[in-house]
Design a protein around this motif. Structure first.
Motif, short mmCIF file in Angstrom:
data_model
loop_
_atom_site.label_atom_id
_atom_site.label_comp_id
_atom_site.label_asym_id
_atom_site.label_seq_id
_atom_site.Cartn_x
_atom_site.Cartn_y
_atom_site.Cartn_z
N ARG A 198 13.46 3.41 -0.74
CA ARG A 198 12.41 3.25 0.30
C ARG A 198 12.69 1.90 1.06
O ARG A 198 13.33 0.93 0.54
CB ARG A 198 11.20 3.18 -0.27
N LEU A 199 12.37 1.84 2.19
CA LEU A 199 12.63 0.69 3.10
C LEU A 199 11.37 0.61 4.23
O LEU A 199 10.68 1.52 4.45
CB LEU A 199 13.81 0.60 3.71
N MET A 200 11.10 -0.62 4.50
CA MET A 200 9.97 -0.77 5.81
C MET A 200 10.50 0.07 6.95
O MET A 200 11.91 -0.02 7.29
CB MET A 200 9.94 -2.08 5.92
N ARG A 230 4.76 -0.27 7.23
CA ARG A 230 5.09 1.27 6.89
C ARG A 230 6.10 1.38 6.04
O ARG A 230 7.31 0.87 6.78
CB ARG A 230 5.00 2.17 8.02
N GLU A 231 5.97 2.11 4.94
CA GLU A 231 7.25 2.13 3.97
C GLU A 231 7.57 3.49 4.22
O GLU A 231 6.73 4.55 4.09
CB GLU A 231 7.12 1.94 2.78
N GLN A 256 -2.70 3.54 3.30
CA GLN A 256 -1.62 2.76 4.12
C GLN A 256 -2.43 1.31 4.66
O GLN A 256 -3.47 1.27 5.09
CB GLN A 256 -1.49 3.33 5.57
N THR A 292 16.63 -2.49 1.33
CA THR A 292 15.87 -1.66 0.81
C THR A 292 15.20 -1.71 -0.61
O THR A 292 16.10 -2.50 -1.53
CB THR A 292 16.77 -0.25 0.72
N SER A 344 12.54 2.67 -5.28
CA SER A 344 11.14 3.54 -5.54
C SER A 344 10.49 3.37 -6.90
O SER A 344 11.38 3.30 -7.83
CB SER A 344 11.30 4.83 -5.13
#
Length: 636
Positions: free
Chosen positions: A364-366, A355-356, A17, A631, A634
């Motif tokens: 995926r999104l923040m 952070r995702e 991370q 978004t 992935s």
């Protein structure tokens, strides 16, 4: 099969991370900027920006956090357990280099001194507390002795203005005042505040420390100023700022509970010692407290045996004298609480930027783009802003009370002018009620909101991240928890609030708050969307006021906490309306109406102010510069 086969992670390979980076809070904290613009005239803002911006950068430096880690890891101790090699009693407290350096940094930056340099007239305390607010998350609790030092400075200044002091006492008090308000660490003193004994916490009626008038002439303090004519003997159960150079304490005299000034050390030359050693002024550490938080802060049990000191004020008026210090330390507690919360929110905001998370179906999104997470963060930010506004109203009122006479507002048409009582006597009356309410409500609610910030980081938030001290919410959460306890627990302050309301000046206090609410709500531009809310707030205050006047102290006592928080909610709702009206910022309007609905102060408000709008929540948390990223697919 088109998917790429995953590789196993190792201790050194795989996903890591990104570490959140905390930006300069002076610029990044939306609430700090709004507070500054609401409570300060533009001329003051322009003059303080360079200093606060520089300070905001410095307190996030690696050097500062290295000192914090050192102060936390190398906790204070008493050398030899309080005895020398041959069993003689000693009392040498050892603190870390990090603690000393943080203390010096605060002194050099005028954390206390700013309040007495009077550069900014009635807004001096607002400027001082803005700096304190920024400093809180980075100072490893050196703000505790700063608070008591500020209170001592206030008390000494008051008595130095009197013509009742004898020449020796005046010289002693002036020397002490010059030191506690100094920006030079080589000459500056910090002060303790010793009241608590084994018989009670905030209840000092059972004080067993005894002061006897027994003047002597040969002793001198560390600054070659004679020690006092009073001999003080007793035991203090909690003494924070144990490494200070002086203290203000309570002791019994033949005429009742009284307040005293005492230096911690005597001049070594008069005691026949070698090597310029410090000799205790009859003050001996019995043991240091082992606490849940504030580990870096030395808190001790002390025995006073033949301690020499000076009476402050008149015998038997110790409570009246010490109350001047309590107002200061309670304001510091509130500012520390919102300072910790502000830092926790800054960490949570920064984490959400990097952070995702999974968003379903391979997307995926923040975290900052998660509707659920941002709804939670907006609630925290709204609560934080309401607490900030109340806290800085306290700072403004304190600053006004220290001006003689209360000055005419610099900008009569400003929102700040609407928050300033017309009658100087109303300032003192409001302080009597609002300071216990402020300290209790702000500290209590900040602790809960800070826990939400810790939870916003998941498991990492719960870790004691000394290896990344900048994001160590666990440390500041532990330290924040004490704020609802010292300087009066919530129940103690709720009882104090009732005593004010049911006391002989209770009606005068209620009338002063009446006038303030009417002026503040009527001082804005009168935007129609707030009209209904203003009516509801005035009605809520009227109901509470009627109850306070009609019911006896005994009838109200079981509900004292509820009454305290109701007063707090009403004051904060007024402030939120004033804040939102002065520039009609959509995020500020949304925060205002959400608060009013959440605390059942009105059912009226624009539908768009309701929760759930991602864009609005991002603006509440990050300000108008909030950016929404789409978004991402992935790659897994």
């Amino acid at each position: 099969m088109g998917s790429t086969q995953r590789k196993p992670s190792t201790a050194n390979d795989g996903f890591f991370q990104t570490v959140p980076t905390i930006p300069n809070q002076f610029y990044d904290d939306v609430s700090v900027q709004r507070v500054m613009n609401l409570f300060l005239p533009s001329s003051v803002i322009e003059s303080i920006i360079p200093d606060l911006a520089k300070f905001g950068d410095e307190i996030l430096s690696k050097q500062i956090f290295d000192w914090v880690t050192d102060a936390e890891r190398n906790v204070p101790y008493v050398r030899g357990g309080g005895r020398d090699a041959f069993g003689r009693r000693t009392s040498e407290l050892v603190v870390s280099e990090g603690w000393r350096q943080l203390q010096n940094f605060g002194i050099e930056n005028g954390i206390v001194a700013t309040g007495y340099e009077q550069k900014y007239s009635e807004t001096t305390r607002v400027v001082q507390m803005l700096k304190h607010h920024l400093w809180t998350g980075s100072n490893a609790n050196v703000m505790c002795p700063s608070a008591m030092t500020d209170g001592a400075a206030k008390l000494l200044k008051t008595h130095l203005a009197s013509d009742q002091l004898g020449p020796t006492t005046r010289r002693v008090f002036q020397d002490a005042y010059d030191r506690v308000t100094s920006r030079d660490p080589r000459n500056a003193w910090t002060s303790g505040q010793w009241m608590t004994e084994r018989s009670g916490g905030s209840d000092v009626s059972g004080t067993e420390t005894i002061a006897t008038y027994a003047p002597i002439s040969e002793d001198a303090s560390a600054s070659n100023i004679p020690l006092g004519p009073w001999r003080i003997d007793g035991f203090k159960w909690f003494s924070s700022a144990t490494d200070s150079s002086m203290t203000i304490l309570l002791a019994q005299t033949p005429k009742g509970l009284s307040t005293f000034f005492a230096p911690i050390y005597r001049n070594s030359s008069t005691a026949g010692t070698l090597n310029n050693e410090k000799v205790s002024n009859g003050i001996f550490i019995q043991r240091l407290k082992n606490k849940f938080g504030t580990k870096s802060l030395p808190t001790a049990e002390l025995e006073l045996s033949g301690t020499r000191g000076y009476l402050i004020g008149k015998e038997g008026q110790g409570i009246q004298e010490i109350s001047a210090i309590l107002n200061i330390t309670r304001l510091y507690s509130a500012v520390s609480a919102v300072g910790y919360l502000g830092r926790g929110l800054a960490i949570a905001k920064s984490f959400a930027r990097v952070r995702e998370i999974g968003a379903g179906k391979g997307k995926r999104l923040m975290l900052k783009d998660s509707p659920l997470h941002m709804n939670t963060m907006a609630k925290i930010a709204g609560e934080y802003h309401s607490l900030n506004l109340f806290t800085f109203l306290g700072a403004l009122l304190l600053g006004l009370s220290e001006q003689d006479p209360v000055p005419t507002p610099i900008e009569p048409s400003s929102s700040r002018a609407g928050l300033q009582p017309n009658d100087p006597a109303d300032v003192q009356l409001m302080l009597r009620l609002l300071f216990p309410v402020l300290k209790a409500s702000v500290c209590k609610r900040s602790i809960h909101a800070l826990q939400e910030c810790m939870e916003a980081l998941g498991g990492v938030g719960y870790l004691d991240n000394t290896e990344n001290e900048t994001i160590n919410i666990a440390r500041i959460y532990r330290d924040c928890c004490v704020l609802s306890i010292w300087e009066g627990t919530t129940d103690v302050l709720a009882s104090d609030t009732l005593r004010v309301l049911s006391g002989r000046n209770g009606n005068d206090v209620l009338n002063a708050v009446d006038r303030w609410i009417s002026k503040a709500l009527g001082a804005g531009v009168g935007r129609a969307q707030f009209a209904g809310a203003k009516t509801d707030i005035a009605a809520a205050w009227g109901t509470l006021r009627d109850r306070a006047q009609k019911e006896s102290h005994e009838q109200l006592l079981p509900s004292a906490r509820d009454i305290l928080f109701q007063i707090s909610d009403i004051i904060m709702s007024v402030l939120l309306i004033v804040d939102a009206e002065h520039d009609a910022n959509p995020a500020a309007i949304a925060v205002c109406f959400r608060f009013l609905k959440r605390h059942s102060l009105t059912n009226r408000g624009a539908p768009e102010s309701l929760e759930g709008d991602l864009g609005m929540n991002q603006k509440i948390v990050y300000g108008d510069g909030a950016r929404t990223s789409s978004t991402a697919q992935s790659k897994l």
